[in-house]
Design an enzyme around this catalytic site. Structure first.
Site, PDB file in Angstrom:
ATOM      1  N   LYS A 174       0.886  -1.231  -0.074  1.00  0.00           N
ATOM      2  CA  LYS A 174       0.165   0.077   0.025  1.00  0.00           C
ATOM      3  C   LYS A 174       1.066   1.202   0.008  1.00  0.00           C
ATOM      4  O   LYS A 174       1.505   1.736   1.011  1.00  0.00           O
ATOM      5  CB  LYS A 174      -0.924   0.078   1.225  1.00  0.00           C
ATOM      6  CG  LYS A 174      -1.795   1.263   1.422  1.00  0.00           C
ATOM      7  CD  LYS A 174      -2.081   1.759   2.641  1.00  0.00           C
ATOM      8  CE  LYS A 174      -1.710   3.134   2.904  1.00  0.00           C
ATOM      9  NZ  LYS A 174      -1.611   4.210   2.121  1.00  0.00           N
ATOM     10  N   GLU A 248      10.004   1.994  10.844  1.00  0.00           N
ATOM     11  CA  GLU A 248      11.076   3.129  10.541  1.00  0.00           C
ATOM     12  C   GLU A 248      10.123   4.585  10.689  1.00  0.00           C
ATOM     13  O   GLU A 248       9.482   4.925   9.635  1.00  0.00           O
ATOM     14  CB  GLU A 248      11.601   3.103   9.049  1.00  0.00           C
ATOM     15  CG  GLU A 248      12.237   1.787   8.731  1.00  0.00           C
ATOM     16  CD  GLU A 248      13.504   1.763   9.312  1.00  0.00           C
ATOM     17  OE1 GLU A 248      14.144   2.766  10.241  1.00  0.00           O
ATOM     18  OE2 GLU A 248      14.301   0.770   9.566  1.00  0.00           O
ATOM     19  N   CYS A 282      13.264  11.453   6.414  1.00  0.00           N
ATOM     20  CA  CYS A 282      13.530  11.103   7.758  1.00  0.00           C
ATOM     21  C   CYS A 282      14.766  11.301   8.202  1.00  0.00           C
ATOM     22  O   CYS A 282      15.160  11.314   9.669  1.00  0.00           O
ATOM     23  CB  CYS A 282      12.894   9.582   8.223  1.00  0.00           C
ATOM     24  SG  CYS A 282      13.474   8.402   7.119  1.00  0.00           S
ATOM     25  N   GLU A 383       9.563  16.642  14.837  1.00  0.00           N
ATOM     26  CA  GLU A 383      10.127  16.564  13.355  1.00  0.00           C
ATOM     27  C   GLU A 383       9.024  17.310  12.570  1.00  0.00           C
ATOM     28  O   GLU A 383       7.807  17.390  13.089  1.00  0.00           O
ATOM     29  CB  GLU A 383       9.855  15.057  13.133  1.00  0.00           C
ATOM     30  CG  GLU A 383      10.199  15.059  11.642  1.00  0.00           C
ATOM     31  CD  GLU A 383      10.162  13.386  11.327  1.00  0.00           C
ATOM     32  OE1 GLU A 383       9.061  12.570  11.411  1.00  0.00           O
ATOM     33  OE2 GLU A 383      11.158  13.129  10.697  1.00  0.00           O
TER      34      GLU A 383
HETATM   35  C1  UN1 Z   1      13.866   8.386   4.165  1.00  0.00           C
HETATM   36  O1  UN1 Z   1      14.077   9.586   4.373  1.00  0.00           O
HETATM   37  O2  UN1 Z   1      12.682   7.797   4.494  1.00  0.00           O
HETATM   38  O3  UN1 Z   1      19.723   8.227   3.342  1.00  0.00           O
HETATM   39  C2  UN1 Z   1      14.846   7.461   3.852  1.00  0.00           C
HETATM   40  C3  UN1 Z   1      18.848   8.727   2.863  1.00  0.00           C
HETATM   41  C4  UN1 Z   1      18.339   8.029   1.721  1.00  0.00           C
HETATM   42  C5  UN1 Z   1      17.032   7.464   2.572  1.00  0.00           C
HETATM   43  C6  UN1 Z   1      16.058   8.087   3.185  1.00  0.00           C
HETATM   44  N1  UN1 Z   1      18.889   7.131   1.064  1.00  0.00           N
HETATM   45  O4  UN1 Z   1      18.570   9.806   3.219  1.00  0.00           O
END
Ligand code: UN1
Length: 493
Positions: A174, A248, A282, A383
């Protein structure tokens, strides 16, 4: 207008719900990409049923044969790289040089997962008894539910989907409601690669479907990337249902600059870490912790550089920073600017929507910098997922690390220094799943463990060899060839 479909049992099907939603280009809200299924429970049930059926055969396909299909998927992503990059930029907004990188991450993941199918190592150990062998194997689990965010529409799903399939599971995916076209593309690629029907299914729709997948009794494992708020709720459900979930979630990633650092390098890193992907990673650099000796000078250079960033439609090759994903995210950015000012932080750059010319048609927010941020402020702790950087002054390395650790998150982190002792102290003491030395907080590679500590995760690591811990169970086997009853812990002592 183009109408898209779900991908279930190897077929493109209309949603049983009969409902659709519009997908809009965040750089230009007049550009409507298409109508995508707003699926319901019946559609989720159908996809899970297809995946459950397909698992019966897929689990028995030799792993390297599964790997050949994954490898082909990597080749197809490579062949379609430019075209998919443009599809992704149009629905997600980040500049096309970034979306190319997003697809490259999926290509890397495909080749890595395919190669792992010739390893998937188990352990053999000596037995404590004579004429007895001890083995252990990784075995697939069943139907995997994959729920992902909008910011890496192909890369992050690939981290979960490709290893899960390589290990012999089947998948119901999804994608985020903001990037359904990328979900469709993912299915097209796996279909062309020759994956048997039902091994991979895509059901498009909105957030509520995450719960349907998590609560479905035939979905055995969940891979989730998204907000901490949603992830924690899904984690609670999985706790109750005794189901594995890899979470995550958010980050509030610090980047420390020490006085001995290469300042130009650090500036490049901060700009890319904070404003790349419009801050919607993230792993984004959201807290810049500057040593007091360079505080004023660094800020001056940083503001100067930030003001030169070019905003615009990511399909334009001269653009540095794209829009945020939707109106709601613009409102969140505005809200945090208000909060920051109320808390007493000083705004030195940006702080509002960008509306010059064509920018008015999209969800653009100026790259924003607050200085004199302190650890009590919400700006420091929460965040934002937008182009807003908080700058904090540190008295010493120890103080900088203390500040770095003073949040609930622990995904990525970084320090710029040329002092090897300080670098190793930071590696040892920063509470984060990832620490970069002389590089920004973003840039994870497909074959290394990825994930965070504290509020960011729940102990799993996607990427690398560790992702197979999420998508496999261990089967331990004892083979006694002594032809007599041997009682462990009894007959041998
Ligand atoms: C994310 O922000 O969900 O290291 C992943 C990084 C990318 C992956 C980010 N290769 O910022």
């Amino acid at each position: 207008m183009q109408r898209f479909k779900n991908f279930i049992r190897g077929e493109w099907v209309e949603p049983k719900s009969g409902k659709y939603f519009l997908n809009i280009n965040p750089a230009n809200t007049e550009d409507i990409i298409g109508e995508f299924p707003e699926s319901g429970k019946e559609d989720v049930d159908d996809a899970v049923q297809a995946a459950k059926e397909a698992f019966k055969k897929w689990r028995l396909v030799p792993a390297p044969k599964r790997g050949e299909i994954i490898k082909r998927a990597g080749d197809i992503f490579a062949r379609r790289k430019e075209e998919i990059a443009r599809i992704m930029t149009r629905e997600m907004g980040k500049p096309v040089f970034e979306t190319r990188g997003d697809i490259q991450e999926a290509i890397d993941t495909a080749y890595y997962a395919a190669s792992e199918t010739r390893r998937l190592f188990g352990y053999n150990t000596p037995s404590e008894l004579p004429n007895k062998a001890n083995l252990s194997f990784r075995v697939p689990i069943g139907v995997v539910g994959v729920i992902t965010a909008f910011n890496f529409p192909i890369a992050v799903p690939s981290w979960k989907i490709l290893p899960a399939i390589a290990a012999g599971n089947t998948v119901v995916f999804k994608p985020s409601k903001d990037v359904p076209h990328s979900g469709v593309v993912f299915a097209e690629v796996l279909e062309e690669a020759g994956l048997p029907p039902g091994v991979f299914n895509v059901v498009l729709g909105k957030g509520y479907m995450g719960n349907m997948l998590v609560e479905h009794p035939d979905v055995k494992v969940i891979g989730f990337t998204g907000s901490t708020e949603v992830g924690k709720k899904l984690g609670e459900i999985c706790g109750r249902l005794n189901k594995r979930i890899s979470l995550e979630m958010g980050g509030k990633n610090p980047l420390i600059v020490m006085p001995d650092a290469n300042m130009e390098l650090a500036l490049d890193g901060v700009i890319w870490g904070a404003f790349g992907t419009t801050g919607q990673r993230c792993t984004a650099t959201s807290r810049l912790i500057l040593h007091k000796d360079i505080y004023e000078k660094f800020i001056e250079l940083l503001v100067d550089r930030t003001k030169k960033l070019r905003l615009g439609d990511g399909l334009n090759p001269n653009v540095d920073v794209g829009p945020v994903i939707h109106e709601q995210q613009l409102l969140t950015c505005e809200e945090y600017v208000k909060i920051g000012l109320e808390e007493g932080a000083k705004l030195v750059c940006g702080g509002k929507r960008a509306t010059d010319g064509d920018l008015a048609k999209g969800y653009f927010f100026e790259p924003t910098i607050f200085i004199d941020v302190t650890s009590e402020m919400r700006l420091f702790k929460e965040e934002i997922f937008g182009p807003i950087l908080s700058v904090i002054k540190a008295e010493s390395l120890e103080h900088a690390i203390e500040l770095a650790n003073a949040v609930d998150y622990g995904l990525s982190s970084s320090i710029y220094t040329t002092n090897i002792n300080d670098a190793f102290i930071a590696i040892r003491d920063i509470e984060a799943g990832i620490t970069y030395i002389n590089a920004p907080t973003i840039g994870a590679e497909a074959h290394m463990p990825f994930g965070g500590v504290k509020g960011t995760g729940n102990g799993h690591r996607e990427g690398g060899w560790t992702v197979f811990d999420i998508f496999t169970e261990w089967k331990t086997v004892y083979i006694d060839y002594s032809n007599r009853l041997q009682r462990a812990q009894i007959d041998n002592y």
